[in-house]
Design a protein around this motif. Structure first.
Motif: not given
Length: 597
Positions: A98-103, A230-238
């Motif tokens: 699984v992917v944790d809160k720190n990806y 979807r990853k791009a959006i999540d990763y950019f925000c993080h």
């Protein structure tokens, strides 16, 4: 009798997991952080083992779409409620990462004690204890021989009997035969209906946003690389919040090969926090600027292939919508675009993230910037339009209520009328003389320190390069960016002792930005005492508050900090009159500031 647009079934958990593995049922959150703790996973397994109910899952079917050759493709079922439970089962039972809160990709290993019939999260102590099966996913592995497993266990635990251990392990393995409630919603439900169903079924009553639905639609589309988008959006925000995440992101080798990775690499050295967008912010800006629509419900429909004229679903619309959304996301990520927005906002006096209380005003400022740039408006004009529109929207609370409807209306009018005509009309209508002279002073009648009107007043001071209260050299900008106190001109303790309630003595019209040492030196003195001491300080008296020793400099400082005349003679009885006059002066300062943008 109304038509039923859903079905309720109770499939075994193993059937559910098979559907997920085959892609028949899509989990949009699979690449997003798994927020459950390992203990919560353990509790889920124990509930299943005890035969307790574990709630309903809800899926929403994607509509069937018409392909280019005229044939029809059946839509997948998207799991919109129960994602964490299903991922927990896949992690514990199937042994998937699984992917944790720190990806970061991690394993969640749940141990089982067959003699005690007990589950625990694996730890170092349990791993050394032969009475535990350290990872239950081994039991569910088709390659595992239960006979060999029981034999090996009994050899290491002489007190255990084969029949007892076999029964216990078989019972544990049987949890995947437990049934789980599944509500399957038809594709013809709209977002509002699905949200209402979600709230009624979900005991926590946490509503899903339209952005959640849009992100789900994006994630489950494999044909147009929705998962990468979807990853791009999540990763950019993080990454915008935690630049150090860049090193972890590089571990996603497949993503680093995408063009998105190249467009967000600049964030690894970016410390600016004026605009740290969420995925909702990013979707709103990308969608509205690219599609000239403001409602994310429309994005969900377009990503599903909806033709708004024929009301049919077509693959060609799905393809076009994904391509356009990708374009909008890349424009959002663009370093030049993003940094130019920040420069414009800072040039309006908003130099610290604490000053920005309306994320939607910031979002629309970015939408306007991208739109005007597309229209070929000269950069200097873009800066002025964006700056003025942003401040106007904060002043009027334009996007505080029904922001999507207002976004939708504004973007359409900007395209129809042109920015010059529309902005001039909206600004002159919203910011009339009556607003400046009556409405704004009334809005300044508040005790909320985070009020956007107090932040606007601070921005006006920063734009004017004002000095802090009683400061000779240190500006309001420097105080806000580094360290400052909010000083009560009528000290709080003085007003409290005079019997005033917090809502009265904490009025923002009683606040000034001051150096800490000046605030401490004034303490709880009555205004007429310390203001008279200031006058003496400027007439060769003792220097008690700051470094101003010239009367003209003191008057100028009073003026830039909107201090009413005669304050040196005021007592608590004059406090209401003082507040009224200071609100008027603050409103005038904000007006001059806006008119100079």
């Amino acid at each position: 009798m109304p038509t039923q647009h859903y079905s309720v079934t109770q499939p075994p958990i193993e059937t559910l997991l098979t559907r997920v593995k085959s892609g028949e049922m899509a989990i949009p959150e699979i690449q997003r952080p798994f927020v459950w703790s390992a203990v919560k996973v353990r509790n889920l397994l124990d509930s299943l083992y005890q035969g307790y109910p574990v709630g309903y899952l809800i899926t929403w079917r994607n509509p069937n779409v018409k392909l280019k050759d005229g044939s029809t493709s059946s839509g997948k079922h998207i799991l919109i409620d129960g994602q964490q439970r299903v991922i927990a089962l896949m992690a514990a039972v199937l042994g998937l990462d699984v992917v944790d809160k720190n990806y970061k990709r991690i394993k969640i290993r749940i141990a089982f004690h067959p003699m005690k019939e007990q589950f625990e999260v694996l730890n170092a102590s349990i791993e050394k204890d032969f009475s535990w099966i350290p990872d239950i996913s081994v039991v569910f592995d088709p390659k595992t021989s239960i006979f060999d497993l029981v034999t090996a266990y009994c050899d290491k635990n002489p007190g255990a009997t084969r029949d007892e251990i076999f029964r216990s392990i078989e019972r544990m393995k049987g949890v995947t035969s437990n049934q789980i409630g599944l509500i399957e919603l038809d594709s013809d439900f709209d977002i509002e209906t699905v949200t209402e169903i979600f709230i009624r079924v979900n005991s926590e009553g946490v509503p899903l946003s339209q952005a959640d639905f849009a992100m789900s639609k994006i994630a489950v589309n494999e044909s147009y690389r929705g998962n990468t988008l979807r990853k791009a959006i999540d990763y950019f925000c993080h990454l915008a919040v935690a630049p150090e995440f860049f090193n972890d992101m590089q571990n996603d080798k497949k993503f680093t090969e995408s063009e998105f990775f190249q467009h967000m690499g600049w964030l690894r050295n970016e410390k600016e926090d004026i605009y740290d967008p969420s995925y909702t912010d990013m979707l709103r800006v990308a969608f509205t600027s690219e599609f000239q629509r403001g409602r994310l419900e429309d994005l969900v429909a377009l990503l599903s292939g909806r033709n708004f004229e024929t009301r049919q679903y077509e693959e060609v619309i799905v393809e076009d919508s994904f391509n356009r959304l990708k374009k909008g996301i890349l424009r959002f990520m663009n370093e030049t675009n993003f940094k130019n927005l920040i420069i414009i906002i800072r040039s309006a006096g908003f130099v610290d993230s604490s000053m920005i209380r309306s994320q939607n005003s910031l979002n629309f400022a970015y939408i306007l910037y991208l739109t005007l740039r597309d229209q070929g408006i000269p950069p200097a004009d873009i800066e002025r339009y964006v700056r003025r529109w942003f401040v106007m929207s904060v002043l009027t609370g334009r996007y505080s209520y029904s922001p999507e409807s207002t976004f939708d209306y504004d973007i359409r009018q900007i395209h129809d009328q042109g920015i010059k005509a529309y902005a001039n009309g909206q600004i002159s209508g919203a910011l009339s003389d009556a607003f400046w002279e009556s409405a704004l002073p009334q809005n300044l009648n508040t005790s909320v320190a985070s009020s956007p009107f107090f932040r606007l007043y601070q921005a006006a001071q920063i734009k004017a390069n004002d000095l802090g209260f009683l400061s000779k050299d240190i500006t309001v900008r420097e105080l806000i960016e580094v360290k400052s106190d909010v000083h009560h001109l009528f000290p709080r303790d003085y007003l409290k002792k005079s019997g005033l309630a917090p809502g009265h003595y904490n009025q923002i019209a009683n606040y000034v930005v001051a150096q800490s040492e000046i605030n401490i030196a004034i303490g709880n003195k009555e205004p007429r005492i310390y203001f008279n001491q200031l006058l003496e300080q400027c007439c060769e008296g003792p220097k008690l508050y700051g470094n101003i020793t010239d009367m003209d400099e003191l008057k100028e400082n009073f003026c830039m900090n909107c201090i009413p005349e005669g304050v040196e003679n005021m007592t608590v009885e004059d406090y209401p009159e003082f507040l009224t006059e200071r609100r008027r002066l603050m409103a005038q300062k904000i007006r001059r500031y806006f008119e100079g943008l």
